[in-house]
Design a protein around this motif. Structure first.
Motif, PDB file in Angstrom:
ATOM      1  N   TYR A   1     -13.475  -9.867  12.517  1.00  0.00           N
ATOM      2  CA  TYR A   1     -14.404  -9.646  13.632  1.00  0.00           C
ATOM      3  C   TYR A   1     -13.634  -9.463  14.928  1.00  0.00           C
ATOM      4  N   GLU A   2     -12.699 -10.353  15.203  1.00  0.00           N
ATOM      5  CA  GLU A   2     -11.887 -10.228  16.403  1.00  0.00           C
ATOM      6  C   GLU A   2     -10.690  -9.301  16.197  1.00  0.00           C
ATOM      7  N   TYR A   3     -10.301  -9.106  14.929  1.00  0.00           N
ATOM      8  CA  TYR A   3      -9.134  -8.274  14.624  1.00  0.00           C
ATOM      9  C   TYR A   3      -9.517  -7.218  13.586  1.00  0.00           C
ATOM     10  N   PRO A   4     -10.438  -6.319  13.935  1.00  0.00           N
ATOM     11  CA  PRO A   4     -10.850  -5.299  12.952  1.00  0.00           C
ATOM     12  C   PRO A   4      -9.824  -4.178  12.858  1.00  0.00           C
ATOM     13  N   LEU A   5      -9.486  -3.790  11.648  1.00  0.00           N
ATOM     14  CA  LEU A   5      -8.564  -2.677  11.404  1.00  0.00           C
ATOM     15  C   LEU A   5      -9.213  -1.769  10.371  1.00  0.00           C
ATOM     16  N   ASN A   6      -9.428  -0.517  10.750  1.00  0.00           N
ATOM     17  CA  ASN A   6     -10.058   0.442   9.850  1.00  0.00           C
ATOM     18  C   ASN A   6      -9.101   1.599   9.593  1.00  0.00           C
ATOM     19  N   ILE A   7      -8.973   1.947   8.311  1.00  0.00           N
ATOM     20  CA  ILE A   7      -8.063   3.001   7.893  1.00  0.00           C
ATOM     21  C   ILE A   7      -8.841   4.054   7.116  1.00  0.00           C
ATOM     22  N   THR A   8      -8.701   5.300   7.535  1.00  0.00           N
ATOM     23  CA  THR A   8      -9.328   6.415   6.839  1.00  0.00           C
ATOM     24  C   THR A   8      -8.273   7.501   6.624  1.00  0.00           C
ATOM     25  N   THR A   9      -8.599   8.437   5.753  1.00  0.00           N
ATOM     26  CA  THR A   9      -7.673   9.532   5.481  1.00  0.00           C
ATOM     27  C   THR A   9      -8.383  10.861   5.679  1.00  0.00           C
ATOM     28  N   SER A  10      -7.616  11.849   6.053  1.00  0.00           N
ATOM     29  CA  SER A  10      -8.103  13.218   6.175  1.00  0.00           C
ATOM     30  C   SER A  10      -7.023  14.123   5.608  1.00  0.00           C
ATOM     31  N   GLY A  11      -7.201  14.496   4.353  1.00  0.00           N
ATOM     32  CA  GLY A  11      -6.136  15.209   3.659  1.00  0.00           C
ATOM     33  C   GLY A  11      -4.952  14.282   3.464  1.00  0.00           C
TER      34      GLY A  11
ATOM     35  N   ILE B   1       0.862  -1.184   0.000  1.00  0.00           N
ATOM     36  CA  ILE B   1       0.000   0.000   0.000  1.00  0.00           C
ATOM     37  C   ILE B   1       0.894   1.228   0.000  1.00  0.00           C
ATOM     38  N   SER B   2       0.858   1.967  -1.084  1.00  0.00           N
ATOM     39  CA  SER B   2       1.606   3.226  -1.118  1.00  0.00           C
ATOM     40  C   SER B   2       0.856   4.259  -0.287  1.00  0.00           C
ATOM     41  N   ILE B   3       1.516   5.320   0.078  1.00  0.00           N
ATOM     42  CA  ILE B   3       0.913   6.319   0.950  1.00  0.00           C
ATOM     43  C   ILE B   3      -0.309   6.963   0.300  1.00  0.00           C
ATOM     44  N   THR B   4      -0.343   7.010  -1.031  1.00  0.00           N
ATOM     45  CA  THR B   4      -1.490   7.609  -1.730  1.00  0.00           C
ATOM     46  C   THR B   4      -2.649   6.633  -1.884  1.00  0.00           C
ATOM     47  N   ASN B   5      -2.379   5.335  -1.773  1.00  0.00           N
ATOM     48  CA  ASN B   5      -3.437   4.340  -1.965  1.00  0.00           C
ATOM     49  C   ASN B   5      -4.321   4.153  -0.740  1.00  0.00           C
ATOM     50  N   PHE B   6      -3.950   4.724   0.394  1.00  0.00           N
ATOM     51  CA  PHE B   6      -4.787   4.588   1.587  1.00  0.00           C
ATOM     52  C   PHE B   6      -6.158   5.237   1.384  1.00  0.00           C
ATOM     53  N   GLN B   7      -6.243   6.200   0.487  1.00  0.00           N
ATOM     54  CA  GLN B   7      -7.502   6.905   0.263  1.00  0.00           C
ATOM     55  C   GLN B   7      -8.549   6.014  -0.392  1.00  0.00           C
ATOM     56  N   THR B   8      -8.132   4.968  -1.058  1.00  0.00           N
ATOM     57  CA  THR B   8      -9.079   4.135  -1.807  1.00  0.00           C
ATOM     58  C   THR B   8      -9.351   2.795  -1.133  1.00  0.00           C
ATOM     59  N   MET B   9      -8.927   2.630   0.122  1.00  0.00           N
ATOM     60  CA  MET B   9      -9.082   1.333   0.778  1.00  0.00           C
ATOM     61  C   MET B   9     -10.496   1.167   1.317  1.00  0.00           C
ATOM     62  N   SER B  10     -10.962  -0.091   1.362  1.00  0.00           N
ATOM     63  CA  SER B  10     -12.261  -0.415   1.950  1.00  0.00           C
ATOM     64  C   SER B  10     -12.041  -1.069   3.308  1.00  0.00           C
TER      65      SER B  10
ATOM     66  N   GLN C   1      -3.297  13.049   6.036  1.00  0.00           N
ATOM     67  CA  GLN C   1      -3.164  12.267   7.270  1.00  0.00           C
ATOM     68  C   GLN C   1      -3.867  10.929   7.133  1.00  0.00           C
ATOM     69  N   VAL C   2      -3.175   9.868   7.557  1.00  0.00           N
ATOM     70  CA  VAL C   2      -3.741   8.512   7.512  1.00  0.00           C
ATOM     71  C   VAL C   2      -4.071   8.089   8.945  1.00  0.00           C
ATOM     72  N   ASN C   3      -5.360   7.826   9.185  1.00  0.00           N
ATOM     73  CA  ASN C   3      -5.832   7.465  10.521  1.00  0.00           C
ATOM     74  C   ASN C   3      -6.089   5.968  10.602  1.00  0.00           C
ATOM     75  N   ILE C   4      -5.699   5.367  11.711  1.00  0.00           N
ATOM     76  CA  ILE C   4      -5.860   3.929  11.924  1.00  0.00           C
ATOM     77  C   ILE C   4      -6.590   3.712  13.244  1.00  0.00           C
ATOM     78  N   THR C   5      -7.612   2.862  13.245  1.00  0.00           N
ATOM     79  CA  THR C   5      -8.333   2.534  14.466  1.00  0.00           C
ATOM     80  C   THR C   5      -8.559   1.034  14.561  1.00  0.00           C
ATOM     81  N   THR C   6      -8.511   0.525  15.792  1.00  0.00           N
ATOM     82  CA  THR C   6      -8.672  -0.915  16.026  1.00  0.00           C
ATOM     83  C   THR C   6      -9.890  -1.226  16.883  1.00  0.00           C
ATOM     84  N   GLY C   7     -10.631  -0.205  17.292  1.00  0.00           N
ATOM     85  CA  GLY C   7     -11.698  -0.409  18.255  1.00  0.00           C
ATOM     86  C   GLY C   7     -11.228  -0.147  19.672  1.00  0.00           C
ATOM     87  N   ILE C   8      -9.919  -0.119  19.875  1.00  0.00           N
ATOM     88  CA  ILE C   8      -9.319   0.207  21.177  1.00  0.00           C
ATOM     89  C   ILE C   8      -8.388   1.396  21.039  1.00  0.00           C
TER      90      ILE C   8
END
Length: 254
Positions: free
Chosen positions: A140-150, A120-129, A152-159
């Motif tokens: 389900y037990e290991y959810p990883l969600n990635i979003t972008t804001s400009g 995943i290149s730094i620019t491809n994070f914008q198109t991830m599902s 900035q690449v944000n990562i959340t795990t539920g914790i």
């Protein structure tokens, strides 16, 4: 006297010049250089060591053998990986004893949660599902969600919520990004009850072929009863007729 010495030394001078000529000719006709060999294989340990501030991560990769698995995987030309690499400060922000409280299997799963099986290149994070599939597998037990804001690449795990703070390494097969928090998956640090299993489908009605006995049995039984009843009624009439005849014959005899 000097002239004779020069004549005597002339053959030696010629010999020296000849040797120099032969040496230069040999150097020019030397064998051609060998073609360059294959590029050195990617080594995750060397990459992280060169970058610095990843000593805890390197130690975990070695103790669990996950680092060796990464190197073996990158040895395949068709393999790609993206790693989110927590810095030493990220591990120091964990509660005391967190890593020591994990089993060996949980340590492996924790590291695999930081690995995405694609480049995943730094620019491809914008198109991830989302959720993003990691090498820990179960989303389900290991959810990883990635979003972008400009940018900035944000990562959340539920914790944990964190961002990518920099690119450590990228070569179109492997990308390593620094994160300032350890990505803690729910499956290890806050297990959820498993989702209910889907309800079983209702059984299909069996199509039983109707038989003659099914369709005519009761009617036949009723007909038989009527036949028997009718038979008894007819026999009674015959007996009555015979009795009357005998009675009439007896009267005439008298």
């Amino acid at each position: 006297m000097n002239t004779s010495k020069m004549l005597i030394n002339t053959p030696s001078l010629v010999l020296i010049l000849l040797l120099i000529f032969i040496t230069k000719s040999s150097a020019q006709t030397a064998a051609p250089a060998l073609p360059p060999g294959p590029p050195p294989s990617t080594d995750i340990y060397k990459i992280l060591t060169k970058a610095g501030q990843f000593t805890v991560l390197i130690r975990l990769l070695k103790s669990t053998q996950v680092g060796n698995q990464i190197n073996n995987q990158l040895g395949s030309t068709n393999s790609e990986l993206t790693m989110f690499a927590p810095s030493d400060s990220a591990f120091s922000n964990l509660k005391t004893g967190t890593l020591n409280g994990l089993t060996d299997q949980q340590k492996v799963q924790l590291l695999q949660f930081h690995l995405v099986p694609s480049f995943i290149s730094i620019t491809n994070f914008q198109t991830m599902s989302n959720p993003v599939q990691t090498q820990a597998s179960d989303t389900y037990e290991y959810p990883l969600n990635i979003t972008t804001s400009g940018s900035q690449v944000n990562i959340t795990t539920g914790i944990v919520n964190t961002t990518i703070s920099g690119t450590v390494y990228s070569d179109n097969q492997l990308a390593v990004y620094q994160v300032d928090k350890v990505l803690q998956p729910l499956g290890i640090f806050a297990p959820r009850p498993l989702p209910p299993a889907p309800a079983p489908a209702p059984p299909k009605a069996s199509k039983k072929k109707a038989t003659d006995a099914d369709t005519t049995g009761p009617a036949t039984s009723d007909d038989s009863s009527d036949a028997i009843g009718g038979s008894n009624g007819g026999l009674g009439k015959v007996v009555l007729s015979l009795s009357m005849s005998m009675f009439v014959a007896a009267i005439f005899k008298l």
